[in-house]
Design a protein around this motif. Sequence first.
Motif, PDB file in Angstrom:
ATOM      1  N   TYR A   1       0.810  -1.225   0.000  1.00 12.04           N
ATOM      2  CA  TYR A   1       0.000   0.000   0.000  1.00 12.04           C
ATOM      3  C   TYR A   1       0.846   1.279   0.000  1.00 12.04           C
ATOM      4  O   TYR A   1       0.400   2.338  -0.453  1.00 12.04           O
ATOM      5  CB  TYR A   1      -0.948   0.016   1.209  1.00 12.04           C
ATOM      6  N   ILE A   2       2.077   1.187   0.478  1.00 10.46           N
ATOM      7  CA  ILE A   2       2.909   2.380   0.621  1.00 10.46           C
ATOM      8  C   ILE A   2       4.090   2.397  -0.356  1.00 10.46           C
ATOM      9  O   ILE A   2       4.876   3.340  -0.371  1.00 10.46           O
ATOM     10  CB  ILE A   2       3.391   2.501   2.087  1.00 10.46           C
ATOM     11  N   LEU A   3       4.197   1.400  -1.209  1.00 11.83           N
ATOM     12  CA  LEU A   3       5.324   1.324  -2.143  1.00 11.83           C
ATOM     13  C   LEU A   3       5.427   2.541  -3.071  1.00 11.83           C
ATOM     14  O   LEU A   3       6.554   2.995  -3.354  1.00 11.83           O
ATOM     15  CB  LEU A   3       5.257   0.041  -2.962  1.00 11.83           C
ATOM     16  N   PRO A   4       4.326   3.104  -3.571  1.00 10.06           N
ATOM     17  CA  PRO A   4       4.475   4.307  -4.408  1.00 10.06           C
ATOM     18  C   PRO A   4       5.178   5.447  -3.662  1.00 10.06           C
ATOM     19  O   PRO A   4       6.009   6.155  -4.240  1.00 10.06           O
ATOM     20  CB  PRO A   4       3.029   4.669  -4.760  1.00 10.06           C
ATOM     21  N   THR A   5       4.855   5.599  -2.387  1.00  9.70           N
ATOM     22  CA  THR A   5       5.514   6.625  -1.580  1.00  9.70           C
ATOM     23  C   THR A   5       6.983   6.277  -1.358  1.00  9.70           C
ATOM     24  O   THR A   5       7.865   7.150  -1.416  1.00  9.70           O
ATOM     25  CB  THR A   5       4.790   6.780  -0.223  1.00  9.70           C
ATOM     26  N   LEU A   6       7.270   4.994  -1.122  1.00  9.40           N
ATOM     27  CA  LEU A   6       8.644   4.571  -0.857  1.00  9.40           C
ATOM     28  C   LEU A   6       9.526   4.702  -2.097  1.00  9.40           C
ATOM     29  O   LEU A   6      10.733   4.938  -1.991  1.00  9.40           O
ATOM     30  CB  LEU A   6       8.671   3.130  -0.351  1.00  9.40           C
ATOM     31  N   THR A   7       8.946   4.573  -3.272  1.00 11.19           N
ATOM     32  CA  THR A   7       9.709   4.738  -4.513  1.00 11.19           C
ATOM     33  C   THR A   7      10.333   6.122  -4.576  1.00 11.19           C
ATOM     34  O   THR A   7      11.507   6.275  -4.933  1.00 11.19           O
ATOM     35  CB  THR A   7       8.800   4.505  -5.732  1.00 11.19           C
ATOM     36  N   THR A   8       9.561   7.110  -4.204  1.00 11.91           N
ATOM     37  CA  THR A   8      10.074   8.482  -4.174  1.00 11.91           C
ATOM     38  C   THR A   8      10.969   8.713  -2.973  1.00 11.91           C
ATOM     39  O   THR A   8      12.043   9.325  -3.078  1.00 11.91           O
ATOM     40  CB  THR A   8       8.905   9.482  -4.151  1.00 11.91           C
ATOM     41  N   PHE A   9      10.551   8.197  -1.826  1.00 15.90           N
ATOM     42  CA  PHE A   9      11.271   8.442  -0.579  1.00 15.90           C
ATOM     43  C   PHE A   9      12.698   7.889  -0.642  1.00 15.90           C
ATOM     44  O   PHE A   9      13.648   8.534  -0.191  1.00 15.90           O
ATOM     45  CB  PHE A   9      10.506   7.798   0.578  1.00 15.90           C
ATOM     46  N   PHE A  10      12.849   6.704  -1.201  1.00 16.13           N
ATOM     47  CA  PHE A  10      14.160   6.057  -1.284  1.00 16.13           C
ATOM     48  C   PHE A  10      14.785   6.176  -2.674  1.00 16.13           C
ATOM     49  O   PHE A  10      15.618   5.344  -3.063  1.00 16.13           O
ATOM     50  CB  PHE A  10      14.040   4.572  -0.919  1.00 16.13           C
ATOM     51  N   LYS A  11      14.440   7.201  -3.428  1.00 14.62           N
ATOM     52  CA  LYS A  11      14.896   7.290  -4.815  1.00 14.62           C
ATOM     53  C   LYS A  11      16.416   7.387  -4.938  1.00 14.62           C
ATOM     54  O   LYS A  11      16.999   6.951  -5.936  1.00 14.62           O
ATOM     55  CB  LYS A  11      14.233   8.476  -5.523  1.00 14.62           C
ATOM     56  N   GLU A  12      17.091   7.926  -3.928  1.00 15.70           N
ATOM     57  CA  GLU A  12      18.551   8.051  -3.982  1.00 15.70           C
ATOM     58  C   GLU A  12      19.265   6.851  -3.353  1.00 15.70           C
ATOM     59  O   GLU A  12      20.498   6.800  -3.353  1.00 15.70           O
ATOM     60  CB  GLU A  12      18.987   9.329  -3.259  1.00 15.70           C
ATOM     61  N   ALA A  13      18.515   5.925  -2.825  1.00 16.25           N
ATOM     62  CA  ALA A  13      19.109   4.774  -2.131  1.00 16.25           C
ATOM     63  C   ALA A  13      19.148   3.551  -3.047  1.00 16.25           C
ATOM     64  O   ALA A  13      18.123   3.164  -3.606  1.00 16.25           O
ATOM     65  CB  ALA A  13      18.313   4.454  -0.870  1.00 16.25           C
ATOM     66  N   ASN A  14      20.316   2.960  -3.178  1.00 15.56           N
ATOM     67  CA  ASN A  14      20.428   1.727  -3.953  1.00 15.56           C
ATOM     68  C   ASN A  14      20.128   0.496  -3.103  1.00 15.56           C
ATOM     69  O   ASN A  14      19.506  -0.455  -3.563  1.00 15.56           O
ATOM     70  CB  ASN A  14      21.836   1.600  -4.544  1.00 15.56           C
ATOM     71  N   THR A  15      20.590   0.535  -1.854  1.00 11.53           N
ATOM     72  CA  THR A  15      20.405  -0.586  -0.935  1.00 11.53           C
ATOM     73  C   THR A  15      19.828  -0.089   0.379  1.00 11.53           C
ATOM     74  O   THR A  15      20.292   0.919   0.928  1.00 11.53           O
ATOM     75  CB  THR A  15      21.751  -1.302  -0.664  1.00 11.53           C
ATOM     76  N   ILE A  16      18.819  -0.781   0.880  1.00 14.95           N
ATOM     77  CA  ILE A  16      18.176  -0.448   2.148  1.00 14.95           C
ATOM     78  C   ILE A  16      18.746  -1.350   3.238  1.00 14.95           C
ATOM     79  O   ILE A  16      18.763  -2.576   3.087  1.00 14.95           O
ATOM     80  CB  ILE A  16      16.643  -0.645   2.076  1.00 14.95           C
ATOM     81  N   LEU A  17      19.201  -0.753   4.327  1.00 14.33           N
ATOM     82  CA  LEU A  17      19.651  -1.526   5.481  1.00 14.33           C
ATOM     83  C   LEU A  17      18.436  -1.854   6.333  1.00 14.33           C
ATOM     84  O   LEU A  17      17.755  -0.954   6.836  1.00 14.33           O
ATOM     85  CB  LEU A  17      20.667  -0.722   6.297  1.00 14.33           C
ATOM     86  N   PHE A  18      18.174  -3.140   6.493  1.00 12.13           N
ATOM     87  CA  PHE A  18      16.980  -3.596   7.217  1.00 12.13           C
ATOM     88  C   PHE A  18      17.347  -4.017   8.632  1.00 12.13           C
ATOM     89  O   PHE A  18      18.305  -4.777   8.846  1.00 12.13           O
ATOM     90  CB  PHE A  18      16.342  -4.767   6.470  1.00 12.13           C
TER      91      PHE A  18
END
Length: 233
Positions: free
Chosen positions: A20-37
């Motif tokens: 449900y929130i992936l469209p927002t995350l696409t923009t939010f993390f646009k400069e990030a290649n890898t997410i630290l989980f």
Amino acid sequence: MKKLIIASTSTIHGSGYLEYILPTLTTFFKEANTILFIPYARPGGISYDEYTAIAKKAFATIAKKVKGIHEFENPKEALKQADGIFTGGGNTFELVNQLYKNDVISALKEVVENGTPYLGTSAGSNICGVTMMNTNDMPIVYPPSFKTLEFIPFNINAHYLDPIENSTHMGETRETRIKEYHVFNMTSVLGLREGSWLEVNGDSIVLKGSLSARLFQKDKMPVELATNKEIKI
């Protein structure tokens, strides 16, 4: 400048993990290649590897890689080098316990305050407040402190539920529990309903999603806060 998304949940009814929130995350993390989980909350007691695999699958749909913090020999250094950070939901007591055990509270706070984008869902959102004291989770472990990251000047009650009209349930409501909290504590509490999130940019905090949020302040009547409005406390 800190940049955060503080979401009530990772999954809403009828939707896949983070879908449900992936469209927002696409923009939010646009400069990030890898997410630290950060998988420390372990929902249902699953392993860190199992939990990280779930996050990897979700972020792959927006062409982002994911690596678990537990995969690094030095978690502090992993935080310092991260393009973006995601802390998932589960048990907030265990999450906070592991953050202290691995001595990464200060490092996590520092990198996010300096601009590394941070996503939290559920337990990962609870830790964004002043303390974790308004979690709904069972105290399965005893963390060294309830103090958390203080990215926002209030606490989060994720998955906030309104009383169901005509329900025969006789247990306490969320509102009742929060009133009990305010007998002994001053910090305000935001009841964040399913599918809603906060977007934080510096000192600006804006409620997003289709639902309002419920704000509780000591010795005041609760108030409803409208979506797409800045929250000022």
